[in-house]
Design a protein around this motif. Structure first.
Motif, PDB file in Angstrom:
ATOM      1  N   ARG A   3     -14.640  45.644  11.651  1.00  0.00           N
ATOM      2  CA  ARG A   3     -15.103  45.106  10.366  1.00  0.00           C
ATOM      3  C   ARG A   3     -14.394  43.799  10.011  1.00  0.00           C
ATOM      4  NH1 ARG A   3     -19.599  46.396   8.043  1.00  0.00           N
ATOM      5  NH2 ARG A   3     -18.722  46.227   5.965  1.00  0.00           N
ATOM      6  N   ASP A   4     -13.152  43.693  10.431  1.00  0.00           N
ATOM      7  CA  ASP A   4     -12.397  42.466  10.176  1.00  0.00           C
ATOM      8  C   ASP A   4     -13.045  41.278  10.883  1.00  0.00           C
ATOM      9  OD1 ASP A   4     -10.426  42.357   8.416  1.00  0.00           O
ATOM     10  OD2 ASP A   4      -8.762  42.723   9.814  1.00  0.00           O
ATOM     11  N   LEU A   5     -13.446  41.529  12.130  1.00  0.00           N
ATOM     12  CA  LEU A   5     -14.100  40.480  12.901  1.00  0.00           C
ATOM     13  C   LEU A   5     -15.446  40.127  12.278  1.00  0.00           C
ATOM     14  CD1 LEU A   5     -14.245  38.662  15.407  1.00  0.00           C
ATOM     15  CD2 LEU A   5     -15.301  40.562  16.615  1.00  0.00           C
ATOM     16  N   LYS A   6     -16.181  41.156  11.850  1.00  0.00           N
ATOM     17  CA  LYS A   6     -17.483  40.914  11.229  1.00  0.00           C
ATOM     18  C   LYS A   6     -17.325  40.028  10.000  1.00  0.00           C
ATOM     19  CE  LYS A   6     -20.769  41.465  12.286  1.00  0.00           C
ATOM     20  NZ  LYS A   6     -21.591  40.341  12.814  1.00  0.00           N
ATOM     21  N   ARG A   7     -16.268  40.302   9.223  1.00  0.00           N
ATOM     22  CA  ARG A   7     -16.010  39.499   8.035  1.00  0.00           C
ATOM     23  C   ARG A   7     -15.732  38.042   8.426  1.00  0.00           C
ATOM     24  NH1 ARG A   7     -11.435  41.421   3.977  1.00  0.00           N
ATOM     25  NH2 ARG A   7     -12.009  40.170   2.177  1.00  0.00           N
ATOM     26  N   LYS A   8     -14.959  37.860   9.484  1.00  0.00           N
ATOM     27  CA  LYS A   8     -14.660  36.502   9.942  1.00  0.00           C
ATOM     28  C   LYS A   8     -15.937  35.799  10.390  1.00  0.00           C
ATOM     29  CE  LYS A   8      -9.912  37.271  11.427  1.00  0.00           C
ATOM     30  NZ  LYS A   8      -9.262  37.974  12.532  1.00  0.00           N
ATOM     31  N   GLN A   9     -16.765  36.530  11.152  1.00  0.00           N
ATOM     32  CA  GLN A   9     -18.013  35.928  11.639  1.00  0.00           C
ATOM     33  C   GLN A   9     -18.898  35.510  10.474  1.00  0.00           C
ATOM     34  OE1 GLN A   9     -19.498  39.151  13.996  1.00  0.00           O
ATOM     35  NE2 GLN A   9     -18.417  38.529  15.853  1.00  0.00           N
ATOM     36  N   LYS A  10     -18.988  36.370   9.462  1.00  0.00           N
ATOM     37  CA  LYS A  10     -19.857  36.061   8.321  1.00  0.00           C
ATOM     38  C   LYS A  10     -19.285  34.901   7.514  1.00  0.00           C
ATOM     39  CE  LYS A  10     -22.366  40.322   7.594  1.00  0.00           C
ATOM     40  NZ  LYS A  10     -22.799  41.354   6.650  1.00  0.00           N
TER      41      LYS A  10
ATOM     42  N   GLU B 219     -27.279  30.926  19.858  1.00  0.00           N
ATOM     43  CA  GLU B 219     -26.659  30.040  18.871  1.00  0.00           C
ATOM     44  C   GLU B 219     -27.074  30.457  17.456  1.00  0.00           C
ATOM     45  OE1 GLU B 219     -25.926  25.242  19.303  1.00  0.00           O
ATOM     46  OE2 GLU B 219     -27.816  26.110  19.858  1.00  0.00           O
ATOM     47  N   ASP B 220     -28.357  30.790  17.300  1.00  0.00           N
ATOM     48  CA  ASP B 220     -28.855  31.180  15.988  1.00  0.00           C
ATOM     49  C   ASP B 220     -28.239  32.502  15.533  1.00  0.00           C
ATOM     50  OD1 ASP B 220     -30.398  28.940  15.986  1.00  0.00           O
ATOM     51  OD2 ASP B 220     -32.224  29.960  15.320  1.00  0.00           O
ATOM     52  N   LEU B 221     -28.082  33.438  16.459  1.00  0.00           N
ATOM     53  CA  LEU B 221     -27.474  34.717  16.087  1.00  0.00           C
ATOM     54  C   LEU B 221     -26.064  34.487  15.554  1.00  0.00           C
ATOM     55  CD1 LEU B 221     -28.574  37.003  19.041  1.00  0.00           C
ATOM     56  CD2 LEU B 221     -29.451  36.995  16.718  1.00  0.00           C
ATOM     57  N   GLN B 222     -25.367  33.586  16.218  1.00  0.00           N
ATOM     58  CA  GLN B 222     -24.019  33.258  15.766  1.00  0.00           C
ATOM     59  C   GLN B 222     -24.075  32.605  14.379  1.00  0.00           C
ATOM     60  OE1 GLN B 222     -22.019  30.198  17.959  1.00  0.00           O
ATOM     61  NE2 GLN B 222     -20.073  31.254  17.833  1.00  0.00           N
ATOM     62  N   GLY B 223     -25.049  31.718  14.200  1.00  0.00           N
ATOM     63  CA  GLY B 223     -25.211  31.043  12.915  1.00  0.00           C
ATOM     64  C   GLY B 223     -25.548  32.004  11.792  1.00  0.00           C
ATOM     65  N   MET B 224     -26.194  33.112  12.128  1.00  0.00           N
ATOM     66  CA  MET B 224     -26.510  34.122  11.115  1.00  0.00           C
ATOM     67  C   MET B 224     -25.301  35.004  10.821  1.00  0.00           C
ATOM     68  SD  MET B 224     -30.081  35.720  12.446  1.00  0.00           S
ATOM     69  CE  MET B 224     -31.282  34.739  13.307  1.00  0.00           C
ATOM     70  N   GLY B 225     -24.231  34.851  11.585  1.00  0.00           N
ATOM     71  CA  GLY B 225     -23.092  35.760  11.434  1.00  0.00           C
ATOM     72  C   GLY B 225     -23.392  37.105  12.050  1.00  0.00           C
ATOM     73  N   GLU B 226     -24.306  37.128  13.028  1.00  0.00           N
ATOM     74  CA  GLU B 226     -24.734  38.394  13.624  1.00  0.00           C
ATOM     75  C   GLU B 226     -24.212  38.570  15.050  1.00  0.00           C
ATOM     76  OE1 GLU B 226     -26.357  40.869  12.177  1.00  0.00           O
ATOM     77  OE2 GLU B 226     -26.453  39.831  10.277  1.00  0.00           O
ATOM     78  N   SER B 227     -23.160  37.855  15.422  1.00  0.00           N
ATOM     79  CA  SER B 227     -22.579  38.086  16.742  1.00  0.00           C
ATOM     80  C   SER B 227     -22.034  39.506  16.817  1.00  0.00           C
ATOM     81  CB  SER B 227     -21.439  37.111  16.993  1.00  0.00           C
ATOM     82  OG  SER B 227     -21.890  35.790  16.887  1.00  0.00           O
ATOM     83  N   ASN B 228     -21.938  39.999  18.014  1.00  0.00           N
ATOM     84  CA  ASN B 228     -21.487  41.379  18.186  1.00  0.00           C
ATOM     85  C   ASN B 228     -20.056  41.553  17.672  1.00  0.00           C
ATOM     86  OD1 ASN B 228     -21.388  43.992  18.942  1.00  0.00           O
ATOM     87  ND2 ASN B 228     -21.785  43.648  21.112  1.00  0.00           N
ATOM     88  N   CYS B 229     -19.790  42.683  17.031  1.00  0.00           N
ATOM     89  CA  CYS B 229     -18.415  42.951  16.627  1.00  0.00           C
ATOM     90  C   CYS B 229     -18.026  44.381  16.999  1.00  0.00           C
ATOM     91  CB  CYS B 229     -18.210  42.702  15.135  1.00  0.00           C
ATOM     92  SG  CYS B 229     -18.959  43.916  14.072  1.00  0.00           S
TER      93      CYS B 229
END
Lengths: 355, 69
Positions: free
Chosen positions: A59-66, A266-276
């Motif tokens: 969840r920490d990583l997800k927060r960083k990605q978002k 690239e778009d998935l990353q831009g959405m903050g939806e990279s795998n965590c």
């Protein structure tokens, strides 16, 4: 050919029964206190029930990605999917002929649902997300809102607070979905309604398959790169177990064409939806990426050279019980057989005559 | 959803892939053929096709000036 990754809810069903459900400690919400408030931390304390029960996502990583995604110079470039699903959730809110004085958006991002609603329907909107940058860069909306920085897994609100809870494309990153749904049920007022959307199991199957095939051919094995999703028939059970009534679950597919696999990623990353997911592989080998892009283009590509990506969306609606709600009639109280359904118009006119 | 942690392809990757469309298609066909009934995908099954793709890709990276084609 391509394997489905184990579903978290199935694992949970085996393990989750042994522990008690965690209740949020109600902090209350002073209504006049508008603006950004830090209420709950995004990290679950070690040893909390959720850590023992199930811990798939970092969840920490997800927060960083978002946070990273929301900080980008042009976040609206990647908002197309969340915009679309947000508007479809808003449509479903308008379908309910009623006004809601207090509403909550769980995992609001930049406020994709609220911007499609008006202040006549919603009195006040509480927006909850784990990424402070998303809350700070919220889209414009006419409804008075309160932004609350909190984890979807730990809602800091009192029981029976909201008339409406919505959630769009956020619950698929929650570790303990049953508990998240239970908390949503908990903060709803009786006769309140929850309207949510989350990604379904067929989401990004083209990408999942291409990566698996490429990794197998290049490296001799594969590891998951696309996160596990919930199955649609589990969703009904989960909602029911959380206490929701009169359930509606339906699925929808949105297909988006991209110039190629690299642009999709690239778009998935831009959405903050990279795998965590914790079991993700830290790095995709460069050769494997190239191989996957070639496989993707060959197996799924359109004639013009673009590639499609499928997003499967589950929409769910559930109501919190109230005495005034319609209930099924008692067993054996029927006066007409199902076999006579074909003659229903005759029966109706007969009834009218006899009245 | 999501894909591996660090997805930041250099900006010119898509253009380079476009240059090597034929090689990419050949590799893709080889992998796809192995998914047909009776086929079996294993490591380096399409090594030859991949080598062609990779060398084309590397060459395309060198030849194209900044800003693509």
């Amino acid at each position: 050919m391509c394997l489905q990754v184990a579903l978290p809810q199935e694992m949970l069903r085996l393990r989750g029964l042994s522990h008690r459900w965690w209740r949020p400690s109600a902090l209350g919400i002073p209504a006049k206190n508008l603006g950004l408030r830090k209420v709950a931390s995004g990290v679950s304390p070690p040893g909390s029930p959720s850590r023992r029960a199930l811990n798939i996502f970092d969840r920490d990583l997800k927060r960083k990605q978002k946070n990273w995604a929301a900080r980008q110079p042009e976040p609206m470039k990647f908002d197309y999917l969340k915009e679309e699903v947000g508007s479809r959730i808003a449509d479903r809110v308008y379908d309910i002929a009623r006004n809601f004085s207090l509403a909550l958006d769980v995992g609001c991002g930049r406020g994709y649902i609220a911007q499609h609603l008006n202040k006549e329907t919603i009195g006040k909107f509480f927006q909850v997300d784990i990424a402070e940058n998303a809350l700070k860069n919220a889209l414009e909306m006419e409804i008075p809102t309160v932004s609350v920085l909190a984890d979807e897994e730990f809602l800091p609100f009192r029981e029976n607070t909201f008339n409406l809870v919505v959630s769009s494309l956020s619950l698929h990153w929650v570790n303990d979905l049953p508990r998240a749904l239970e908390q949503i049920h908990y903060v709803l007022k009786p006769d309140g309604v929850f309207i949510g959307a989350m990604f379904g199991g067929d989401t990004l199957y083209e990408l999942r398959c291409s990566l698996q095939l490429a990794e197998t051919e290049r490296e001799g094995g594969f590891s998951p790169h696309v996160s596990p999703f919930t199955a649609v028939n589990d969703l009904g059970h989960l909602l029911g177990r959380a206490g929701f009534n009169t359930l509606t679950v339906d699925t929808d597919e949105i297909q988006v064409n991209y110039p190629g696999m690299f642009e999709l990623m690239e778009d998935l990353q831009g959405m903050g939806e990279s795998n965590c997911a914790w079991n993700r592989k830290a790095l995709l080998h460069r050769d494997t990426m190239l191989a996957a892009a070639a496989v993707y283009g060959e197996m799924y590509g359109n004639e013009d050279g673009s590639v499609p990506a499928t997003y499967q969306i589950y929409y769910m609606i559930g109501w919190k019980y109230h005495d005034s709600q319609a209930r099924p009639a008692e067993r054996g109280s029927a006066t007409v057989s199902f076999g006579e359904l074909g003659k229903i118009s005759n029966l109706m006119s007969q009834e009218k005559k006899s009245q | 959803i999501g894909v591996g942690a660090r997805v930041r392809p250099p900006p010119r990757l898509p253009e380079r892939l476009a240059v090597c469309r034929a090689e990419a298609a050949a590799y893709g066909r080889c992998v796809q053929a192995s998914t047909a009934p009776g086929g079996r995908l294993m490591k380096d099954l399409c090594a030859q096709e991949f080598e062609a793709l990779r060398s084309c890709f590397a060459a395309a990276g060198k030849k194209t000036p900044r800003g693509g084609l």
